[in-house]
Design a protein around this motif. Structure first.
Motif, short mmCIF file in Angstrom:
data_model
loop_
_atom_site.label_atom_id
_atom_site.label_comp_id
_atom_site.label_asym_id
_atom_site.label_seq_id
_atom_site.Cartn_x
_atom_site.Cartn_y
_atom_site.Cartn_z
N UNK A 195 0.81 -1.22 0.00
CA UNK A 195 0.00 0.00 0.00
C UNK A 195 0.85 1.28 0.00
N UNK A 196 2.16 1.16 -0.24
CA UNK A 196 3.01 2.35 -0.22
C UNK A 196 3.55 2.64 -1.62
N UNK A 197 4.76 2.19 -1.92
CA UNK A 197 5.34 2.39 -3.24
C UNK A 197 6.37 1.30 -3.48
N UNK A 198 6.90 1.19 -4.70
CA UNK A 198 7.83 0.10 -4.99
C UNK A 198 9.08 0.09 -4.11
N UNK A 199 9.59 1.25 -3.77
CA UNK A 199 10.81 1.29 -2.97
C UNK A 199 10.53 0.88 -1.53
N UNK A 200 9.43 1.35 -0.97
CA UNK A 200 9.11 1.06 0.42
C UNK A 200 8.75 -0.41 0.62
N UNK A 201 7.91 -0.94 -0.27
CA UNK A 201 7.41 -2.30 -0.09
C UNK A 201 8.33 -3.37 -0.67
N UNK A 202 9.01 -3.06 -1.77
CA UNK A 202 9.73 -4.11 -2.51
C UNK A 202 11.20 -3.80 -2.74
N UNK A 203 11.66 -2.64 -2.30
CA UNK A 203 13.05 -2.23 -2.52
C UNK A 203 13.36 -2.18 -4.02
N UNK A 204 12.40 -1.69 -4.80
CA UNK A 204 12.56 -1.54 -6.24
C UNK A 204 12.53 -0.05 -6.56
N UNK A 205 13.51 0.41 -7.31
CA UNK A 205 13.59 1.82 -7.66
C UNK A 205 12.54 2.18 -8.70
N UNK A 206 12.03 3.39 -8.60
CA UNK A 206 11.00 3.85 -9.53
C UNK A 206 11.12 5.36 -9.71
N UNK A 207 10.33 5.89 -10.62
CA UNK A 207 10.35 7.31 -10.94
C UNK A 207 8.92 7.84 -10.92
N UNK A 218 1.67 8.80 -11.96
CA UNK A 218 2.13 7.45 -12.31
C UNK A 218 3.50 7.16 -11.73
N UNK A 219 3.81 5.86 -11.70
CA UNK A 219 5.16 5.36 -11.37
C UNK A 219 5.71 4.68 -12.61
N UNK A 220 6.91 5.08 -13.01
CA UNK A 220 7.62 4.33 -14.04
C UNK A 220 8.67 3.49 -13.35
N UNK A 221 8.60 2.18 -13.56
CA UNK A 221 9.51 1.24 -12.90
C UNK A 221 10.40 0.61 -13.97
N UNK A 222 11.62 1.11 -14.15
CA UNK A 222 12.49 0.57 -15.20
C UNK A 222 13.07 -0.79 -14.79
N UNK A 223 13.32 -1.59 -15.77
CA UNK A 223 13.97 -2.88 -15.54
C UNK A 223 15.41 -2.78 -16.05
N UNK A 224 16.35 -3.01 -15.18
CA UNK A 224 17.77 -2.98 -15.54
C UNK A 224 18.35 -4.37 -15.41
N UNK A 225 19.57 -4.52 -15.90
CA UNK A 225 20.24 -5.82 -15.79
C UNK A 225 20.42 -6.21 -14.33
N UNK A 226 20.71 -5.23 -13.49
CA UNK A 226 20.90 -5.52 -12.06
C UNK A 226 19.59 -5.94 -11.41
N UNK A 227 18.49 -5.28 -11.78
CA UNK A 227 17.20 -5.65 -11.19
C UNK A 227 16.75 -7.03 -11.67
N UNK A 228 17.05 -7.37 -12.93
CA UNK A 228 16.75 -8.71 -13.42
C UNK A 228 17.52 -9.76 -12.65
N UNK A 229 18.80 -9.46 -12.43
CA UNK A 229 19.63 -10.41 -11.68
C UNK A 229 19.15 -10.54 -10.25
#
Length: 489
Positions: free
Chosen positions: A141-153, A167-178
């Motif tokens: 119920x918060x945001x990607x960084x708070x709940x999932x430790x995923x960076x967003x914009x 809106x939230x834009x959540x990019x997928x990077x090679x590090x996040x895939x790994x």
């Protein structure tokens, strides 16, 4: 008068006269968690029989003595008028009164449909509300960084008619895939990422909710409802792509009365498979602009989807865009695909045929039993439903000449692929809505009926099956990546 009326309703509620197992399973879809596999299979077959809307009108019938009392109470004032002013005046009074109250009630019923109890929007709010969040969000119920430790914009999307969508834009990077390559849903518990020890304990204690077979969970349809085949069992997860990030972005569309957090718990899954995503709030929802007018079941929201797709292409540079929507968002995704040829893939979870059909099903379920005794009462009730449907179409801007809701336009999506998903225990949008949409859609098309899943809860009920079906579909129709293989049993 009204106290006596409600007293009668409390003392003599609708008497159930169900006589067939299929009708019973339609009204009472939910079964205890201790149901045997045979019972579960029977209930699944009956729940997907496509007769949900047809059975509701006749399953609950009110006791005749109770109806006689109601008729007496309602006609008593008119009997007095007959003696005082004559029969002609009384009949005119009855007809005018019925017409006026039916029109008025239809207006208010349409208002509740547009702004249901769970709809909450505060213009000018600075943060998303933490109150009355649905349980199926699982604490996200918060945001990607708070709940999932995923960076967003944090981004803004402007529509052609002047709305500003938050809106939230959540990019997928090679590090996040790994980071998420070994992700499984058991790693998430009520809005927090658990430790590896917690993960192991959850995995050890987990038990399947459905019988396991090597065939997976799927439904195959060969053109007629009588030939539906449901195969229940456990599915194997799709392997993450080996070619890196996908060149296709995802636009995630929430349901009516909710906000972008409806897709928050799915983000690790999207990251695992290389998809960047845009989660946005509809107009009149969340932190987007509006004046709390409610929602229009895709009539206006489809333009929000088109704006979000345009943002992903022109601002974020994605060559391909897929739209993934749930409930009203699923219907909006279909409707947006019909007017925007730049949408490459459409995924709709528990979508709605038309708003009028959904409302009509609720009316028949709630009060249909009070009008099911005689032909006259059925005609009266039909006129009332007609008033409600026309008011709803008028208030959401759906002119019959437009014919632009999901049921009317899904055939226009071809040759682009469309994937329909629905839970067999859905008590909000009957599973028959997706079945009928599937029949109306042109190839390429797919349908998955998730056993025992309620509204918007397919990922909660069967996370492996959800990942297998959805990601296989997206990878197959994503020209920017290789098609992954499914691990054999």
């Amino acid at each position: 008068f009204f106290f006596f009326f409600f007293f009668l309703m409390i003392r003599r509620p609708p008497r159930s006269t169900l006589s067939s197992s299929s009708a019973a399973s339609d009204v009472y879809k939910r079964q205890p968690s201790t149901t045997t596999s045979k019972d579960a299979s029977d209930s699944n077959n009956s729940a997907t029989s496509g007769e949900d809307d047809d059975n509701r009108e006749t399953t609950d019938v009110i006791d005749r003595n109770f109806m006689r009392k109601l008729i007496f109470v309602f006609t008593l004032p008119f009997v007095y008028l007959i003696f005082v002013n004559g029969i002609s005046f009384a009949l005119k009074f009855v007809l005018v009164s019925l017409f006026f109250y039916f029109i008025s009630l239809g207006y208010f019923v349409a208002g509740v449909t547009i702004r249901p109890p769970w709809y909450h929007h505060k213009p000018g709010a600075k943060q998303l509300t933490l109150k009355n969040c649905p349980d199926y969000w699982e604490g996200m119920i918060h945001n990607p960084r708070h709940n999932l430790n995923i960076e967003y914009e944090d981004v803004k999307v402007e529509t052609l008619d002047g709305y500003v969508l938050d809106a939230w834009f959540v990019p997928c990077t090679e590090s996040s895939m790994s980071k998420h390559k070994d992700f499984n849903k058991n790693a998430i518990t009520r809005g927090r990422v658990t430790t590896q020890t917690d993960e192991k304990e959850a995995s050890d204690s987990a038990s399947p909710t459905t019988p396991a077979t090597a065939d997976g969970v799927e439904i195959a349809i060969d053109g007629s409802k009588s030939n539906h085949r449901v195969v229940t069992g456990a599915s194997k997860p799709v392997e993450a792509p080996t070619s890196g990030r996908s060149g296709m972005g995802l636009v995630c569309v929430h349901g009516g009365g909710r906000d972008r957090r409806a897709w928050l718990r799915h983000l690790p899954l999207f990251q695992k498979h290389g998809f960047s995503s845009l989660l946005f709030d509809f107009r009149e929802h969340g932190l987007s602009s509006g004046s709390s007018k409610g929602f229009t079941y895709g009539m206006k929201e489809r333009h929000d989807v088109v704006a979000a797709v345009k943002y992903m292409r022109e601002v974020k540079g994605f060559k391909y865009v897929a739209v993934v929507g749930t409930s009203v968002g699923g219907a909006s995704a279909i409707m947006a695909g019909a007017i925007d040829p730049t949408i490459d893939v459409i995924v709709a979870e528990n979508p709605i045929l038309t708003c009028a059909q959904l409302q009509d099903g609720y009316l028949r379920s709630l009060v249909g039993g009070y009008f099911s005794h005689t032909r006259v009462s059925n005609q009266v009730f039909r006129f009332f439903r007609f008033c409600c449907s026309n008011w709803l179409n008028l208030r959401v801007g759906n002119k019959p000449s437009k014919a632009c809701q999901a049921a009317h336009v899904i055939h226009k999506l071809s040759p682009r692929p469309v994937f329909l998903l629905h839970g067999t225990y859905d008590t909000v949008v009957p599973p028959s809505h997706s079945e009928r949409l599937y029949e109306k859609a042109a190839e390429p098309k797919e349908l998955w009926m998730c056993p025992q899943a309620d509204h918007c809860c397919l990922y909660n009920q069967d996370p492996i099956g959800f990942e297998t079906k959805l990601m296989s579909f997206l990878h197959r129709h994503d020209p920017s990546v290789e098609v992954p293989t499914v691990t054999s049993a």
